[in-house]
Design a protein around this motif. Sequence first.
Motif, PDB file in Angstrom:
ATOM      1  N   UNK A  71       0.826  -1.214   0.000  1.00 28.61           N
ATOM      2  CA  UNK A  71       0.000   0.000   0.000  1.00 28.61           C
ATOM      3  C   UNK A  71       0.860   1.264   0.000  1.00 28.61           C
ATOM      4  N   UNK A  72       2.151   1.078   0.153  1.00 34.93           N
ATOM      5  CA  UNK A  72       3.079   2.196   0.086  1.00 34.93           C
ATOM      6  C   UNK A  72       3.456   2.719   1.454  1.00 34.93           C
ATOM      7  N   UNK A 121      -3.775  -1.413  -5.491  1.00 33.84           N
ATOM      8  CA  UNK A 121      -4.552  -2.351  -4.685  1.00 33.84           C
ATOM      9  C   UNK A 121      -6.029  -2.427  -5.071  1.00 33.84           C
ATOM     10  N   UNK A 122      -6.418  -1.793  -6.144  1.00 34.59           N
ATOM     11  CA  UNK A 122      -7.823  -1.871  -6.532  1.00 34.59           C
ATOM     12  C   UNK A 122      -7.919  -2.345  -7.976  1.00 34.59           C
ATOM     13  N   UNK A 155       4.159  -6.327 -12.278  1.00 29.35           N
ATOM     14  CA  UNK A 155       3.461  -5.261 -11.586  1.00 29.35           C
ATOM     15  C   UNK A 155       2.413  -5.903 -10.676  1.00 29.35           C
ATOM     16  N   UNK A 156       2.046  -5.187  -9.642  1.00 24.39           N
ATOM     17  CA  UNK A 156       1.257  -5.769  -8.555  1.00 24.39           C
ATOM     18  C   UNK A 156      -0.152  -5.193  -8.536  1.00 24.39           C
ATOM     19  N   UNK A 157      -1.130  -6.071  -8.406  1.00 23.68           N
ATOM     20  CA  UNK A 157      -2.517  -5.674  -8.203  1.00 23.68           C
ATOM     21  C   UNK A 157      -2.990  -6.388  -6.938  1.00 23.68           C
ATOM     22  N   UNK A 158      -3.130  -5.639  -5.857  1.00 20.98           N
ATOM     23  CA  UNK A 158      -3.411  -6.246  -4.566  1.00 20.98           C
ATOM     24  C   UNK A 158      -4.852  -6.102  -4.115  1.00 20.98           C
ATOM     25  N   UNK A 169      -2.114  -9.944  -4.475  1.00 17.37           N
ATOM     26  CA  UNK A 169      -2.324 -10.356  -3.089  1.00 17.37           C
ATOM     27  C   UNK A 169      -3.818 -10.403  -2.822  1.00 17.37           C
ATOM     28  N   UNK A 170      -4.219 -11.265  -1.899  1.00 14.11           N
ATOM     29  CA  UNK A 170      -5.634 -11.451  -1.583  1.00 14.11           C
ATOM     30  C   UNK A 170      -5.936 -10.958  -0.187  1.00 14.11           C
TER      31      UNK A 170
END
Length: 587
Positions: free
Chosen positions: A272-273, A390-391, A412-415, A436-437
């Motif tokens: 989330x940074x 994250x969305x 790249x990340x989609x959490x 991530x879940x």
Amino acid sequence: MASCAALPTSAGRPSRSGADMAGGQAGPELIVRRAKIVTLDPRSTVAEAVAVRAGRIVAIGGDAEITALAAENTQVIDAGGRAVIPGLIDGHAHMDREGLKPVFPSLAGCRSIADIQERVAALAARAAPGEWIVTMPIGEPPFYFDVPECLREKRFPTRRELDEAAPENPVYIRPIWGFWRHTLPIVSVANSLAIERAGLRPGMAAPASVKLETDATGALTGAIFEHTYMPVAELAWFRDMPRFDHGHRADGIRRAMRIYNASGTTSVFEEHGCAQELIQAYQAVHEAGDMTMRAHLVFSPSWSHVAPGTETRQMQSWAAGLGHGGLGDDWLRVEGLYAELGMDEENRLRATAAPYTGWAGFNYDHGMPRERAVDLLCEAARQGIRGVAIWLEMLDVFEEVNRRVPIADRRWVLGHLRTATPDEIDRIRDLGLVMTAHTNRYINKEGHILREKLGWERENEIAPLRSLREAGVRVGLATDNTPTTLFHPIWQAVTRRNRYTNDAIAPDQALSREDALRAATIDAAWVVCAENEKGSIEPGKLADLAILTADPLTCAADDIRDIVAWKTIVGGRVVYDRDSEGKDVAS
């Protein structure tokens, strides 16, 4: 070049066999024997013992074979038949928050307004006149469910009742961080002096989500109701009350690491940074040699403090620190850039507290208009900086970036996986994204709401862990801090249990126990581009191990959530020992 390419790798380097070590090589520093070693390697190997030297695994095998490698100074841990797994990797931890919770006095155990008054009066007796009294929220941590119903009066205290307890001190009862409970509103309470210090008055301008409660005469009662998960009032208005400082944050990280270690977690990913104040706290702990948890931090930008028109140049200046694997070592690494769309009135108000971030630890002004976000993420891609979001709304943004600058090989990340349709899963796979879940929220707390909204025929879109796995998408499990143990998400991935209905949400999406463990270990290692360094028990990898109180592969399904660590080992060093540290550390 793939953004992950520069991260150090060592698995695959030749490892010493037992025969090599016995033939004159230095013996291991640590052996764990008489164990069920669940390696989670590609062959699903189960061994009986593991040997460690210089912080890395050097051999696994049968008990007699590995025990024979012991030298005079080798530490030998007899696991007594316990299960040993790779150290767990929390894909969205907010670990620092756990260590901040003791900073302000707790109201846990208060069952009435009189109890709260007594607690506040005791604090006032030790405070100088005019000194702030700030407490944690009303209710029982970690979730703070059933507030104010948990009080005998079934209501919140008023400003006058707090005045009675502390007539010479401003008093502020903080709201919860809404993501602990995932129900609204969040509520804080201030007494008269606190209201005066904050400059609150009936009818004052406030975001639509924030309500200053008034009584029948129009006077403020002291209760502040916020229909938003992240507090606005304490950041925007209660400016002079005590806040978390650098010392609190650094000491909080030390406390939090021990708590997370107690349930077998050895690495965290802060997708989330992280704002600069949190990064600096981590750096202080690392420089002091106090890390017992490996931390991978994503940078949270504060766009309000970047001069208009200079964003691209700023991105280029960040490339050396955030791109191509980032900067750091096996213990602490900063890499990647958090991205989000939009900036609402609430976040503008929260951001006025900068550089202070409260519970968040990230900047509130990290959102951008869509077209600007696409441009900046394209520049990030050119500079080798991984985009992290994250969305699911960011999926089409990432696709637009990919049309201009290829990112399909860059992980790249989609959490915060919530729901995903079959088409969206295909698009995620085609972009080469990792995920991530957030099962604590979207299965356990809100799964029934999502099922009602989508309809039973679309139930399999809710946290579709199995569908993603079958599509080849790597998904790491995460706690989001509450509770701190990854064995809750592991249990949720297996049982799909909802706390309100007690039935399974999208049971066809359940993972096997082994696959759920992989999601909390080797798949999570893929998310942080460290699958060659950790996530399984294999020679050459970092010696991060959790010796457990129960076997997650064979225990009763509902007992999975109660598993904790008997011992936790990071880099070959025991960082948590349940026998010596007590049984109440893990939350």
